[in-house]
Structure formats: C-alpha cells, structure tokens
Design an enzyme around this catalytic site. Structure first.
Site, PDB file in Angstrom:
ATOM      1  N   CYS A   1       0.699  -1.102   0.078  1.00 50.95           N
ATOM      2  CA  CYS A   1      -0.066   0.028   0.000  1.00 50.95           C
ATOM      3  C   CYS A   1       1.046   1.282  -0.077  1.00 50.95           C
ATOM      4  O   CYS A   1       1.387   1.743   1.087  1.00 50.95           O
ATOM      5  CB  CYS A   1      -0.966   0.139   1.397  1.00 50.95           C
ATOM      6  SG  CYS A   1      -2.104   1.132   1.103  1.00 50.95           S
ATOM      7  N   ASP A   2       1.071   1.863  -1.220  1.00 51.11           N
ATOM      8  CA  ASP A   2       2.126   2.971  -1.417  1.00 51.11           C
ATOM      9  C   ASP A   2       1.871   4.101  -0.303  1.00 51.11           C
ATOM     10  O   ASP A   2       2.433   4.639   0.250  1.00 51.11           O
ATOM     11  CB  ASP A   2       1.890   3.714  -2.706  1.00 51.11           C
ATOM     12  CG  ASP A   2       2.431   2.796  -3.751  1.00 51.11           C
ATOM     13  OD1 ASP A   2       3.274   1.761  -3.395  1.00 51.11           O
ATOM     14  OD2 ASP A   2       1.874   2.750  -5.041  1.00 51.11           O
ATOM     15  N   PRO A   3       0.258   4.245  -0.136  1.00 52.88           N
ATOM     16  CA  PRO A   3       0.125   5.603   0.459  1.00 52.88           C
ATOM     17  C   PRO A   3       0.702   5.499   1.897  1.00 52.88           C
ATOM     18  O   PRO A   3       0.522   6.376   2.742  1.00 52.88           O
ATOM     19  CB  PRO A   3      -1.163   6.043   0.443  1.00 52.88           C
ATOM     20  CG  PRO A   3      -1.658   5.286  -0.904  1.00 52.88           C
ATOM     21  CD  PRO A   3      -0.791   4.013  -0.868  1.00 52.88           C
TER      22      PRO A   3
END
Lengths: 792, 792
Positions: free
Chosen positions: A477-479
């Site tokens: 999950c990048d964010p």
C-alpha cells in the site's frame, strides 16, 4: 446479441458498444503496442503515450504538462487532446463533428465500438453515415485513422470534411507547424526543452515532431490553433464557419494544430474514404517512412491490421469460456487476457515498473507467454541486492532511473518472488528455471532458487523483536508511508504476506531441494503467523500494523480505518487464521467492507490525515484509494476465497469487479467492461453520488490476479507438477459451463454440468472416469475432452 | 487625452485602455504585492502566483501543470484560468459574459483599463453598464473583485449574475469543492501531492484551499466544473442555459469550480454592487480572517485600496517628466518605476533569483528604495564563495534551493557587483556601504569592498592563457550553454564585461582605497580589452566568443549568428573600441541588427542547432531569444549610446523598446505600454507576420536598465560623489522637457529648452549660472530649480 436495457449499451459478440456519448462521457477503450498506448473516450478525447525510452506524448494539453504517472479519473475539457472530424454541409452550412466533441451536436445515431483491435464510431446524421476508426500498427508508433462517409439521403451532397487533431503546447523552447506538401501532411515541430548540457545528448534524437499525414492531398489546411478557432471557438471555429476554405496558416512559436479540409461531392448512395496517420517522428526520413508504409501503399492499413491481429494473437489467453453470463464470457475470453498481455508486453509503458507490479504483471503473463514471464523473473533477480533485498523498481531500459514512488522505500518486494513462481511453475512445470544462474549488478552469480532463498532470508531478517515485518515507507500500500518511516513501525499485512510467501517457497523447495532446505522457510512462516496472531489479532479481524510509536491501527477502536481487507485475505492464505478466526473475519468483511459496488479496501474511510499512518489518509472520501473498492485488494480476497472453495461469495466479489451487466451498473461505473480498472469509488454511505465510479485506469495488478482466479479458482483448472488439477468452483446458480483450456501445449475441452441429486464431483476424460481429479500425462499438441459432473 | 488612431486604444492620463477585446487578445496588465502576482488579459484570462515560499497557484489549468518559470507568449484556451461573470437576462434568456470570455458575445461598448493600482473593465451591453474590477491588498494573498451593474435602459430589468472563477486541476491526491455557508463562499480543498515523507512536513501547512468569498449570500451556486458546463460547454453552460437556478453541485475528486448566482431586479436607473474575495487559504481560520477583513467590514475594499496605494507609493520613481511625447511620459512616470519596483520588492516571485538578475533588479531599486537595494547587495555578498565567485542564484528564503537554470554554471555573476555599485553610489553617495562587514556561509567576515576585490580577482583568474574569460555553460546569455562546457570555451562579451566591471571598480577603489589598490583592477581592465582586441576583433565588429574547440563565432564568416549586439555595446563601455572601431561597429549594427521593430540581439537568426554554441540555436526564428529584439540587450546598447552622447540614435533605440504610440505598432506588439517586455519577436525578414510581437513577459532586467538610461542618459541627471551632474541627451526633435528629479532627499525641478542659435549648454540654478554643470551641496529636503539651455 444482448441489449443491456435500452440505455444505449450493447455487446455485439466480443465487441462492446455505447449508443449515447452523454451517458458515460468518460467511457473509453485503449489500444497499445510495445512502444505506445492510446486511450480513447467515446466522445473523442484521447490520451496517448509512447516510449523514447521514457514515456512521452505527441499530443498534449494546451499548457505545459507535468510529467507524471497516468492519473485516475482524469478530467476532460474543451481543449483536451482528442481526434475529431468536423463536417460542414457546404449547401446550408450546418456544422457538426465526429465523434461528438468538439461541436457536441447530438447525431441521429451514434455507436462507439470497442473492439480488441480497433476503436471505431459509426455515426448517422442528416442522411449521412460516417465511420471514424482507429487502428494501430504492431510495431510502429503511429495511429491509423480511417474516415468513411456514405450518402444515404437520395440526393447529391456537397460536404467539407475537416479532420482536426489538436497538438497542444509542445515546448517553450520551440514549436511551429505547417503543411509540408513534400511529406504529405501537417508537420508540427518542437524541441524538448533542456537547460543542462547533459540532457541535450539524451534529447537530441527525440521524436519531437507530431505529424498528421494524409493519403490524399486536402483542399486546404490550417496549422495554427488560434487562427483556426478564431473568435468562434472550438465548438464553432471561425476558420470553418466564416470561410469557404481553411486559411493555410502556420504556427510559429504558437500553439500548433493539424486541420485538413476535404471538399467532396457525394452522389446519392456514393461513399468516400480518407486515411490518416497521426504520429510522432524525428525527421523527414521517419515521416517519409511512415507515409510510404501506410499511405503510399494502398494496402498499408490492411497489412497493419493483419499484423496487429497477429500481435494480439501472441497474447491469447489460456481459456475460452462459455457460461450462463454472456457479458462475462466476452470479458474473460477477449478483454481480460488482452489487459494482462498489455501489462506483460508493454510493462505499463514505464521503464522502471515497481518490482511488486512487475512480478505480478508477469505472473499474469505466465498464462499467455510463459517465456516472457520467465525472462521477466530473471531480469528482476539480476537487480537483486547483495543482501537479498529486491529494489523498489526494475529498470528495463538503458539509462532508466527509479522515479516517483520508486524513490520511496517499500519492504514487500521479495514477497512476490514465490507468489510469481508458484503460479509460473504450476502453469508451466518449468522447474529447470530454479537452477538457472543469474548474474547481478556486482557480477555475482547465483541460481534462481538461491536468489529466492536469499530474498526469503531478507524478509525474515527485516522483522522486529516481536517477529513482525518492518514497513519502512510502505508495503503493497503505497500511501501508507508514515507508519514506519522512523524505522520501527511494522506491517501486519506484510508479516502475513511473508508467511504466505515462505509457505509457498517451502513447498517449492521441498520438491526442488528437499525437506532440509525447505524447513527454515516453513518454520519462518509459522513464526510470522504466530507473531501476527500474538500481536495483531483484534478480536474479530487482524489489525493492519503498528506504528513507529507503538500504536496498533486498523483495529476496532479506530474511528477511521478500523478494518483493512488485505490482512484478512492474506491471513486466510498464510494459514494464520484458524477456522474460528476465519469465520469472524468473513463476518466482519461482510458487515463492514462489502457494499453495493464491491468490497472496500478499508472502512470507515479516513476524513483527515493521520500523521502516524500516512498519505492514504490524505485521500479523502471519494478520492482514489481511500474508502474505495480497490480491485487489486479485492482480487487477493477473491484468490483467498477460491483457495477455500467459497464459490458463491467469491462469485459476488468477482462480478462486482466488472461493470454491468445491467445498464444502471454500467452507468454508475461509467465504464465499459473492456478492462478491469484499478478502483471504483467505494464510499457509498458518505458519497452516494459518486460511489461505484470507475477510475478509468487500466494499469493495475488486478488483471493478472483476476485472470488467475478465473483459471485456477472459478474454473478450477490449475496446473501442478504432474498435470492439471480439476476443481471447479462455479457459483451455485450456474448449471453448466464450458472451458477450452490451453495447457502445456495441449487443448483441453472441459464441460462442467450440475447433475441434480448427486453429491460429489466426478470427472471423465475422453469418456473414462478419473480416480482423482488430476489430468496427468498431458501431451503437447494433444486434445482432451473432460466432462465434469458437479453436485446439482 | 490622446486617441491613438481610432483603433481602440487610449491613454487616459496615467491609465491605458483597450476598446476591443479582439484586436490585442493577449494584451494584459499585472498587479502584485510582495507575496503574490496576478497578470490579467483584456479578455479576462488570468495567471496568478503566490509564495509559500515557492511560487504556487490557486487557480490552474484543467490538467496537471508542470512547475516552471513564467513562460513567454503563453497561449490561452477556453479553460485557461480567468475571472468571469456570466450575465443572463432573466426575461429573454440572453446570455453574455464579462469581460468577454467565455461567451465571447461582443458587447456594445468595451473598455479594459490598466491602472497602476487596479485592472478594470467598463462594459455596456443591452442597456446595462457593468464595471468588473480587480484590486489587491498590500499584504495579503487575495484578489478583491467588485462587480457593479447599472440599469440605463429606462425599464426594470430582471437579471442573473454569475461570477465564475475556474479553479482547475488542483491535485490527484485530493480535490473537492462545495459552498460553505458558515464561511460565506465556495471552498475548494486539495492536498498538494507528496510521496516522500520529508515533503509532507514541508507541505502540510500549504494554503491548499482556493476560496471565492462573497459579501452577500448568493441565490444559488455550483462547485463542480463538469456539472456546471454540462453539454452546453463553457460558452453556454447548461447550468445557466437549461435551469433557472444553479444546481448546488459539489466537486468530489472532480474538477472544482466556483460559480455563484445572484438574481436581481434592477429598476430603471438603479445599480447593484457585489464584492468577492478570491484567494488561497490554509484553513477555516484563514478564510474567516479574509472575510472579516475584506467583506464583513463594508469598508474593507476601500481600506485595502488605500493601503495598496501606500504600498505602491513606496516604489515611487525618482523622476517625473514632461516631454513632447505624452505616451512616453505616462510610461516613464508611472509604469516603468512600477515595474522596477515589482522586480526589487517581489524579486520576480522566486526564492532563488539568478545572481545576475538580482543585482541588476536592485540596481533599479537604487532609484526607488536605496535601502532595499543596499540590503540586497549585502545579502548577495553573504552568499559569495570562498574563492570570490558569486553563486548562480541568491537564496532568499529558508529552505530555498537553486532550481532550473541556476543549476547550470554561468561565469558572469561577479561582473554585476561593480555595475550595481556604480549606480548605487552615484545615486546615494553612500560610500559607507563599502566598509560594511559581510559574513558568509563559512562564517568568514570581509567588508563589501574586500568582497568585491575578491570577486574581481576571481574574474581575472577565470581566464585562459589568451586573457579571455571562460564561459562554462553560459554567461549573460543562458542559452549559450555549449560554447565552453568542456572547460576551454571563452566569451568575448564576458571578457569585455569584465573589463568594464574592472574599470568601474578601479574608479571606485581609486576614491575609496587609493590608487595603489585600484591599479591592479585598472590594469586588469586594460588586459581584458587588449585580449579581446587581439583575438576577437573581426574587422567590422567584435566576435561573441571562441568555442571549446577553438572556433570563433559571432564573426562575419558565420552564415548564422554572425553578429551579436552585446559585445559591441560592452566594447563601447569598456573602452576596448577606439573611435575607428566604434564607427565600424555602429555601422554594422545599423546595417545588420536594426530593424523596423528595434535592435536585434543577433543576426542572422539561427535556423538549426549549432552543437558548439548551444541552446540558443534551438530557438528557431520567430521563437524567444533567437533573432529577437531582446530588450535587455537593447538596454545595454542604449546605455552605451548615452554614455557616448549619441542622443538621436539612443532615442530611436529607446522608443522601439515600447509599444506605440501609433495604433499599428500597438497592434503588432499586441501589448499596452504598461511594462517593457523581455523581448519582441525580431526576425522581420524571415517571419514578417509575427515580427514585433511582445513576449507579454514583464520579468526582465530591462526595466532597471531602461530606468537608469532615462535618468542618467536621456535626461542626464546622474549623481556623483559631490552632487548631481547635468548632461541631458534629448533627441534633437524635442525642443523642451521638464523633469522633477528626487535626489538624496531634495527636489530638483529641471527645465530643459533648446535655444536656437546657441552652441553649448548652459545651466542656471535658481537663476544663477553654474560654471560646470554639477549641482553641488544638495541639502535633503531642499527644493531647487534648474534651467538648462540647450543648443537649438
């Protein structure tokens, strides 16, 4: 042929079509080859990119655009790049445009047609029928446009046709445009700006021209956007409305445009055709080569269409299905493998795909082109670090650099190696790959198996004293970039994913290395599962992680982001969850994450930044990932459901990943089922107006997973070392389904049918009953017929 | 009042006005304060920036814009940011918009008025008279808009007024918009994207909202761009054309917009007024503060206007002139010092001005606010390197970094120190500055004089064996980046500029340090001049430089770029050129560089890249600098001409730097004379259609030099240690001119008049004849009257 409901959407065999440009204004299809991509909306707007080697554009906004990744839900506006053709009735001056923009005169009939190998419109208006069609070559960077008009009104017509290709703001350093009779088209020239000397040597060979080439010389042209529009504006250009002929005006450090005019006289029943090539080019020689190949040769377009068909056929899927759901069949047979192929062949048109994405995209490619998938794994492993860690992105081109998100440290990349290999080996049986030596950037050689061993040991080492995996500035999950940026925060999902990867790898290693080699990985998996159970089981589900400051999140006491889907899916896969936990998790998912448009990634959506969690929480409700139905996560969940045989629940999740079949759903999603998007808006309680809407973004790891779920889950036709395991997981309301499965060179025709009153499954191969549902001794080139009787 | 020619341009006192939005579509004016800037075209398009601390925008294009410097000749397009007001006649549905865009209905009367403190339109249409006016506060970042409508048609009218402020694509991370009754306006929210954790801490306090606040609650509103436009488009928005009231639609990860609707009933003769604030803001508290200050307080706008007038008065010029050229007077009295003030007070809205620009901008500031200029020099010197070299940019804000062109090494920055000081000391007599200690980044303290000594020694050291100055990747001329990137190429101009700087410094040092200190600089100047004469005198002019590979360029054998203006101008200033050479140079300039629109920077224009010269040559004819009348270079030439008393030639050069006075010239330039632009297109032979066109860019070192040339050259009122030297250089066709000169706190009224039949100049001060034309013993607060009799 099934009409959705009279709302104007139709499926014609493998083609999808839209009959009203206003209903789903952003609905689109896309074409690509390995060097370019073009996404076209039903209204005529287009976004195109090509590789030189970094992604570049040959038609742009009228303002200096930022270089960025493809953005979701990109708004359009009058001067958005597009491909249009104005039509003027030269007798009464009536003006309209194909396909709908920029004039927006609603035609009497409209059909936007998304084919796998073309995008086209068929438009009837004022007694005329037009076809406006885009095809691509297999190799060149060029759009091939065909315009056909037929006079159906019973009297002779005088028309002016004005193909109009806006080019946009090319460069502050230089831009100009004019018609070149010697090249046969409008040539827009520019110089990509540079200030540092070193950039010059990179950029001097750029394809800085944008050309619109014609087969037949036009009667007039304009190459200056402002002069073309005049005071009339794009919806009623002065150059068309106030003058018989276009003015032949050049652009000279002004906004270029490419506009041609053909004055034609069309007898009753007669038709007329024009062909155009719209493309970037470097110099006269390249332009001439394009025109020679596609326009001077009258069969150039036909040859290109054949070649492009051949290109697409190289990405043919490994299943052809027929089920009670015709829309789904079209999607599964044509569109989904096509999307998987795009990812695997064009690598999302980036030179530095995220390692996570690259490995998953090529996991999908294992079902289409195993050799390409194999090469991708070897390439990825050749960039492994000395400590066993995988880099954040895989560099594909000379001189490529890690950009954007790939400059942010993520800790999950190693996980995807066994995930890829499990799928690849199941499909191909190519165990020899494990022994292939791979030389890394330091010149160190090690076999694939040794490199994956090292990657697994790196994962095991990158855990804290509790045995939980560090998250650094993100995992899948990048964010989620502030959970662990101080070096202490951990990820529950990553720990479970590590366990799953270790289990997969232990299984592979047990067969190819022996139990002693496999044991530490199996033990590591148990340890990871135990750690998560000890520290992150929250009573009804697994928490998402623990921040640098020791705060568990994704837990029931959180007012926002209390439950995340991924830890639950992967706890099912990793074996962390026992039956009791699993039942509680599923209940929580149903109660909290399942909504009318699919399964949300988390809930409740964040309404404000949480400074100990990260970027995600800045994506307010209704925006991007936050509170959305993130299909990649939904696909993991789907995979877990199929792994446990939960057929009806899985089907509901799966079907919600696609728009339709009913028109209301299509309208809400705003997308045709020609690709699975990376997300739909999900916050149906907080933002009911926009919930369900598609991102329109077709770059997503979802495609590969979804395809795998169809093959191995829904239809249960999964490979293993000895052959093909047959274990369908059809939804209970399907009474039959047929699949042509291409597997290790053989064709296997599988007919599944429910037999009322039976209890277990029985499988016959070419009439003979199989003891265990495993088709062995498959011979490449062979044909098999498998009949599966399912409980009714 | 003088009307240009009936083409629709007028000067009303100090104000300029345009009467037709079609004739000069890009003509603009700009307003600014230290924290923001807004440039507005006559058609209503606007480009605004504010500092946080890097330049940012609160109204943007509908697409993700690149962050870049301000671009010349920026094209506009339908969705370009702007400030508009739609007007609908609620009886018959007639629609038009103020000021002209987006509907483009030509009103019966139109006046775009550029005042020094406001931009406004007065528009008469269908019996109504509108005023649409923008003012700025002195300190806050906010636009203050007033809308007035008067009913002049003799009957009651029912109208809907729709202020429409497009906001554009704010962010892919989050954007939304809605009306907030509690805040009294439309609030567009966004989150500036970030991916790296460290950026979060910089950006979290950004003013990421864009608000349109109203004094009076509207009857309806819309905050969603697409919903507002509907299928009607910007020229006929569906929300206006198809509905009685706006729909109150929010934007939710969609393109925001700010549209209000006021339904008014206007009796015959009655009028109505609305006020709006358009601004960025961080949070509710900032929004409320804006509304309290400017809207809740009924006098908020008036107070702001007074304060802004006060702000502008701090940048009052040091001359008020009256000459036979009224247009020129308005420019010189109001607009030019205003532009100089903008540069010196707002520093071009950058946090890292190029050192060259910063010193020249503040050379201009010496005539307006000497204390600010003084502080700028001290700041610049505090960033000097240990070796005496000046950096490529001067950092103005904490955390600022050298960007763009400032990452490319240029070698001329030291030159501008004595150039600045000469002007500053002449104007102020503040020799104490030379002894002020300056501490640099290493903590090393040295006086201003010592630091300039070091800078001069650095210039002397950065020369090759021939005595010519290395150019590295550029000197004054940014695009000349490949002449010397290998470390050997030299610049003829730079060597001459070095000679000039050394001569100036030797002069200053002779008075403040003594001849012994001055001698090496004087000797250095002679050496530089000698080197250029030995290696770069080309027979009729000086060459521009010699490349890394020993190729002289800017010489008569070059097919392109054979002659450059700058080496000639600076050879005149540096003393390199003797009388014979000077005469040849002037003849060559007249023959080759002087065209109908001014003096070109080089000739012939390049038509292709020259890989040993650089970026310049990529700017093809008609684009930017190449072949253009680059006013900064023209101003150097002007300075050199005045230094040698060449009055009529100088006047011709000067006058060509401004648009007008005749309408044909204004139309061709496409600009009002409210600023001097950085360039006009110059290639009148190759590109006659666009030659003369203004860049519309007001960021330029030209302003300071031009103002200096007026003061010290044209009017000859130059300071020196003992007082004010009087040496006018009026063009021969002027018979008189008056100047009120503010100098060292005194007011000096100077009347110049030609007396027929006289030979030399005579000067009287308060009636008494001066022996030498030097007004001494000037007392701050004193008033003097000087009468200058010039030969007739």
């Amino acid at each position: 042929m099934s009409n959705a409901s009279g709302h104007g959407f139709e499926r014609e065999g493998r083609r999808f079509r839209i009959d009203d440009p206003r209903a789903m204004p952003h609905a689109s299809s896309f074409l690509w080859n390995r060097r370019m991509m073009v996404q076209v909306t039903c209204r005529g707007f287009a976004t195109a990119q090509f590789m030189q080697p970094e992604p570049a554009k040959y038609a742009r906004a009228p303002v200096l655009e930022a270089r960025s990744f493809m953005q979701p839900e990109q708004p359009t506006y009058a001067h958005h790049p597009g491909r249009f053709c104005y039509v003027r009735d030269d007798e009464d001056g009536t003006l309209f445009s194909l396909p709908y923009e920029p004039v927006r005169a609603l035609p009497e009939s409209f059909a936007f047609r998304a084919d796998v190998d073309a995008v086209s419109w068929r438009i009837g208006h004022l007694g005329l029928v037009f076809e406006w069609r885009l095809g691509l070559p297999a190799d060149d960077i060029a759009e091939l446009w065909t315009l056909r008009v037929r006079n159906r009104c019973g009297r002779t017509r005088r028309l002016s046709l004005y193909p109009y290709f806006p080019v946009g703001y090319l460069s502050w350093m230089h831009q100009s445009a004019c018609h070149r009779a010697d090249l046969g088209g409008i040539v827009c020239s520019s110089v990509t700006p540079y200030q540092k000397v070193e950039d010059y040597f990179v950029q001097r060979d750029f394809m800085d021209r944008t050309v619109l080439l014609h087969a037949n010389a036009p009667d007039a042209w304009d190459a200056n956007q402002a002069a073309f529009e005049g005071e009339g504006g794009l919806h009623a250009p002065s150059a068309i409305c106030d003058a018989e002929l276009l003015g032949g005006r050049v652009a000279d450090y002004e906004l270029p445009a490419a506009v041609l005019q053909y004055r034609i006289v069309l007898d009753a029943g007669a038709s007329h055709e024009e062909r155009f090539v719209f493309a970037p080019a470097r110099d006269d020689a390249q332009v001439l080569a394009l025109r020679k190949k596609y326009l001077d040769d009258g069969e150039g377009f036909d040859k290109a269409a054949t070649d492009y068909g051949t290109y697409l056929s190289h990405g043919r899927g490994c299943i052809d299905i027929r089920t009670p759901d015709g829309w789904f069949d079209a999607f599964a047979n044509q569109w989904l493998p096509r999307q998987v192929y795009y990812h695997g062949d064009a690598n999302r048109l980036t030179t530095d795909p995220q390692t996570r994405n690259y490995l998953q995209d090529h996991m999908g490619m294992a079902y289409l082109q195993p050799a390409t998938a194999r090469a991708a794994l070897l390439r990825a492993l050749s960039q492994q670090g000395a400590d066993g860690a995988m880099p954040d992105g895989i560099l594909l081109a000379e001189g490529a650099q890690l950009k954007y998100i790939n400059q942010v440290p993520h800790t999950d990349h190693c996980v995807w190696l066994p995930v890829f290999l499990q799928a690849y080996l199941d499909e191909t049986g190519d165990v020899a790959l494990l022994d292939v030596p791979v030389v890394d950037g330091d010149g160190h050689a090690a076999s694939v198996a040794e490199r994956v061993d090292a990657a697994m040991h790196w994962l095991l080492s990158a855990r804290d004293a509790r045995g939980l995996g560090y998250i650094a500035q993100g995992d899948w999950c990048d964010p989620m970039n502030m959970v662990g940026y101080k070096g202490r925060g951990v990820s529950g999902w990553l720990t479970l994913a590590t366990a799953h990867a270790l289990r997969l790898w232990a299984g592979i290693r047990a067969r190819h290395g022996g139990e002693a080699v496999a044991a530490p990985f199996a033990e590591g998996a148990r340890a990871c599962n135990a750690a998560v159970n000890a520290h992150l089981w929250d009573g009804d589900w697994y928490g998402r992680g623990i921040t640098d400051d020791g705060v568990a999140f994704g837990v029931h006491t959180d007012a926002e982001g209390a439950i995340y889907l991924n830890p639950q899916s992967w706890a099912m896969l990793s074996g962390a969850a026992d039956e009791a936990k699993r039942a509680r998790m599923l209940a929580a998912i149903e109660a909290r994450l399942v909504g009318p448009h699919g399964v949300a990634m988390l809930d409740p959506p964040y309404t404000a930044m949480r400074e100990d969690v990260g970027r995600l929480t800045q994506k307010f409700p209704g925006s991007a990932e936050n509170g959305s139905i993130y299909n990649h996560a939904a696909a993991f969940y789907l995979h877990a459901l199929y792994a446990s045989g939960d057929a009806d629940r899985a089907w509901r999740v799966l079907r919600a990943m696609l728009p339709g079949p009913d028109a209301d759903d299509l309208l809400r999603r705003g997308q045709l089922p020609v690709f699975v998007p990376n997300y739909y808006r999900g916050d149906w309680r907080g933002h009911p107006r926009t919930a369900g809407r598609s991102s329109q973004l077709f770059n997503t790891g979802t495609a590969a997973w979804l395809y795998r779920c169809l093959i191995e889950g829904l239809f249960g036709l999964r490979g293993e070392a000895e052959g093909l395991r047959i274990a369908p997981c059809l939804p209970s309301h399907w009474h039959e389904a047929s699949v042509l499965r291409r597997f290790r060179g053989a064709s296997i025709e599988v007919h599944m049918r429910r037999i009322a009153g039976t209890d277990g499954m029985s499988v016959r191969v070419d009439g003979a009953v199989l003891e265990t549902p495993l088709l062995r001794d498959i011979v490449a080139g062979g044909h098999y017929r498998v009949d599966v009787a399912l409980p009714g």
